[in-house]
Write an enzyme that holds these catalytic residues in place. Structure first.
Site, PDB file in Angstrom:
ATOM      1  N   TYR A 166     -12.396  -2.624  -2.630  1.00 19.65           N
ATOM      2  CA  TYR A 166     -12.870  -2.741  -1.246  1.00 19.65           C
ATOM      3  C   TYR A 166     -14.395  -2.791  -1.184  1.00 19.65           C
ATOM      4  O   TYR A 166     -14.983  -2.277  -0.224  1.00 19.65           O
ATOM      5  CB  TYR A 166     -12.349  -1.571  -0.411  1.00 19.65           C
ATOM      6  CG  TYR A 166     -10.899  -1.709   0.019  1.00 19.65           C
ATOM      7  CD1 TYR A 166     -10.441  -2.858   0.672  1.00 19.65           C
ATOM      8  CD2 TYR A 166      -9.983  -0.679  -0.198  1.00 19.65           C
ATOM      9  CE1 TYR A 166      -9.113  -2.975   1.081  1.00 19.65           C
ATOM     10  CE2 TYR A 166      -8.651  -0.797   0.210  1.00 19.65           C
ATOM     11  CZ  TYR A 166      -8.226  -1.945   0.843  1.00 19.65           C
ATOM     12  OH  TYR A 166      -6.923  -2.062   1.260  1.00 19.65           O
ATOM     13  N   HIS A 175      -1.823  -5.422   1.543  1.00 18.74           N
ATOM     14  CA  HIS A 175      -3.105  -6.127   1.393  1.00 18.74           C
ATOM     15  C   HIS A 175      -2.795  -7.499   0.824  1.00 18.74           C
ATOM     16  O   HIS A 175      -1.952  -7.625  -0.061  1.00 18.74           O
ATOM     17  CB  HIS A 175      -4.036  -5.384   0.429  1.00 18.74           C
ATOM     18  CG  HIS A 175      -5.191  -6.233  -0.013  1.00 18.74           C
ATOM     19  ND1 HIS A 175      -6.349  -6.348   0.718  1.00 18.74           N
ATOM     20  CD2 HIS A 175      -5.342  -7.051  -1.096  1.00 18.74           C
ATOM     21  CE1 HIS A 175      -7.180  -7.185   0.098  1.00 18.74           C
ATOM     22  NE2 HIS A 175      -6.583  -7.622  -1.000  1.00 18.74           N
ATOM     23  N   LYS A 235       0.834  -1.205   0.000  1.00 17.13           N
ATOM     24  CA  LYS A 235       0.000   0.000   0.000  1.00 17.13           C
ATOM     25  C   LYS A 235       0.875   1.265   0.000  1.00 17.13           C
ATOM     26  O   LYS A 235       2.094   1.185   0.220  1.00 17.13           O
ATOM     27  CB  LYS A 235      -0.903  -0.023   1.231  1.00 17.13           C
ATOM     28  CG  LYS A 235      -1.921  -1.179   1.244  1.00 17.13           C
ATOM     29  CD  LYS A 235      -2.784  -1.039   2.494  1.00 17.13           C
ATOM     30  CE  LYS A 235      -3.658  -2.226   2.753  1.00 17.13           C
ATOM     31  NZ  LYS A 235      -4.363  -2.111   4.041  1.00 17.13           N
ATOM     32  N   GLU A 290      -9.801 -10.904  -7.132  1.00 13.76           N
ATOM     33  CA  GLU A 290      -8.881  -9.762  -7.039  1.00 13.76           C
ATOM     34  C   GLU A 290      -7.807  -9.800  -8.127  1.00 13.76           C
ATOM     35  O   GLU A 290      -7.449  -8.757  -8.688  1.00 13.76           O
ATOM     36  CB  GLU A 290      -8.233  -9.718  -5.653  1.00 13.76           C
ATOM     37  CG  GLU A 290      -9.234  -9.336  -4.573  1.00 13.76           C
ATOM     38  CD  GLU A 290      -8.617  -9.261  -3.181  1.00 13.76           C
ATOM     39  OE1 GLU A 290      -9.302  -8.789  -2.281  1.00 13.76           O
ATOM     40  OE2 GLU A 290      -7.450  -9.677  -2.995  1.00 13.76           O
ATOM     41  N   ASN A 314      -1.208  -0.395   7.607  1.00 13.80           N
ATOM     42  CA  ASN A 314      -0.714  -1.754   7.828  1.00 13.80           C
ATOM     43  C   ASN A 314       0.033  -2.314   6.626  1.00 13.80           C
ATOM     44  O   ASN A 314       0.148  -3.520   6.454  1.00 13.80           O
ATOM     45  CB  ASN A 314      -1.849  -2.686   8.282  1.00 13.80           C
ATOM     46  CG  ASN A 314      -2.962  -2.792   7.273  1.00 13.80           C
ATOM     47  OD1 ASN A 314      -2.872  -2.249   6.183  1.00 13.80           O
ATOM     48  ND2 ASN A 314      -4.013  -3.502   7.628  1.00 13.80           N
TER      49      ASN A 314
HETATM   50  P1  AMP Z   1      -9.415  -6.835   4.858  1.00 11.07           P
HETATM   51  O1  AMP Z   1     -10.278  -6.918   3.627  1.00 11.07           O
HETATM   52  O2  AMP Z   1      -9.999  -7.509   6.058  1.00 11.07           O
HETATM   53  O3  AMP Z   1      -7.977  -7.170   4.578  1.00 11.07           O
HETATM   54  O4  AMP Z   1      -9.421  -5.295   5.266  1.00 11.07           O
HETATM   55  C1  AMP Z   1      -9.019  -4.372   4.325  1.00 11.07           C
HETATM   56  C2  AMP Z   1      -8.431  -3.200   5.000  1.00 11.07           C
HETATM   57  O5  AMP Z   1      -9.459  -2.457   5.640  1.00 11.07           O
HETATM   58  C3  AMP Z   1      -7.430  -3.509   6.092  1.00 11.07           C
HETATM   59  O6  AMP Z   1      -6.143  -3.811   5.594  1.00 11.07           O
HETATM   60  C4  AMP Z   1      -7.458  -2.224   6.867  1.00 11.07           C
HETATM   61  O7  AMP Z   1      -6.679  -1.240   6.174  1.00 11.07           O
HETATM   62  C5  AMP Z   1      -8.920  -1.841   6.794  1.00 11.07           C
HETATM   63  N1  AMP Z   1      -9.683  -2.333   7.944  1.00 11.07           N
HETATM   64  C6  AMP Z   1     -10.195  -3.563   8.106  1.00 11.07           C
HETATM   65  N2  AMP Z   1     -10.840  -3.652   9.295  1.00 11.07           N
HETATM   66  C7  AMP Z   1     -10.731  -2.431   9.881  1.00 11.07           C
HETATM   67  C8  AMP Z   1     -11.189  -1.861  11.104  1.00 11.07           C
HETATM   68  N3  AMP Z   1     -11.906  -2.571  11.983  1.00 11.07           N
HETATM   69  N4  AMP Z   1     -10.880  -0.574  11.370  1.00 11.07           N
HETATM   70  C9  AMP Z   1     -10.172   0.152  10.486  1.00 11.07           C
HETATM   71  N5  AMP Z   1      -9.710  -0.316   9.305  1.00 11.07           N
HETATM   72  C10 AMP Z   1      -9.982  -1.593   9.006  1.00 11.07           C
END
Ligand code: AMP
Length: 159
Positions: free
Chosen positions: A50, A126, A10, A137, A123
């Site tokens: 997303y 992805h 990212k 994806e 973080n």
């Molecule tokens: P994921 O699809 O679960 O990998 O989530 C995608 C991205 O959304 C993560 O890498 C974070 O950047 C963000 N994200 C996911 N869950 C949260 C959360 N509870 N609070 C804030 N950001 C989140």
């Protein structure tokens, strides 16, 4: 059992100069880079990538973060690649990610901190969550002609 996973470094990972060190980890474990490019996505594309998060309260910050600079997109192929990559990446919240994982070793944000600041959690990376998500994806980010088929020494000694 041979799978492809979509991995994004990212904007925070790119801007911190971590591209090489992150890629090195995947190469070290024997994952094969079959697609790679640098892309600066717009808000429309962010919503497609997303789609599962668009209605969540953290989405505006997430969209802002993923569109703030270029990302490095990769397709990594290997045995159980989706699970392997997720294990190496670590938990979503860097504070909870184990040492030895990419997020655990290179980042420190917590939800408590980013929620209080009203910013997206940084973080670094992805990685597709499961095989179905990975297939969707990879198709979203890469055209057929942007991926390549070649042999590595790992294929000679592992498969
Ligand atoms: P994921 O699809 O679960 O990998 O989530 C995608 C991205 O959304 C993560 O890498 C974070 O950047 C963000 N994200 C996911 N869950 C949260 C959360 N509870 N609070 C804030 N950001 C989140």
């Amino acid at each position: 059992m041979r799978e492809k996973s979509l991995v994004l470094i990212k904007p925070d990972g790119v801007q911190r100069g971590l591209i090489g060190r992150i890629m090195q980890r995947f190469e070290d474990v024997g994952l094969k880079m079959v697609g790679m490019k640098m892309v600066w996505v717009d808000k429309e594309f962010a919503k497609e990538h997303y789609a599962a998060h668009v209605d969540k309260p953290f989405y505006p910050g997430l969209e802002c973060m993923i569109t703030e600079g270029p990302v490095v997109a990769m397709v990594l192929e290997g045995l159980h690649a989706v699970e392997q990559v997720r294990k190496m990446v670590g938990k979503t919240e860097p504070k909870s990610a184990e040492p030895g994982t990419i997020r655990g070793d290179f980042s420190q944000h917590s939800y408590a901190y980013t929620d209080a600041k009203g910013i997206a959690i940084k973080n670094l990376i992805h990685a597709s969550g499961n095989v179905e998500e990975a297939n969707a994806e990879v198709a979203l980010w890469f055209k057929e002609g942007e991926m390549h088929d070649y042999k590595t020494v790992h294929e000679k000694h592992v498969f």
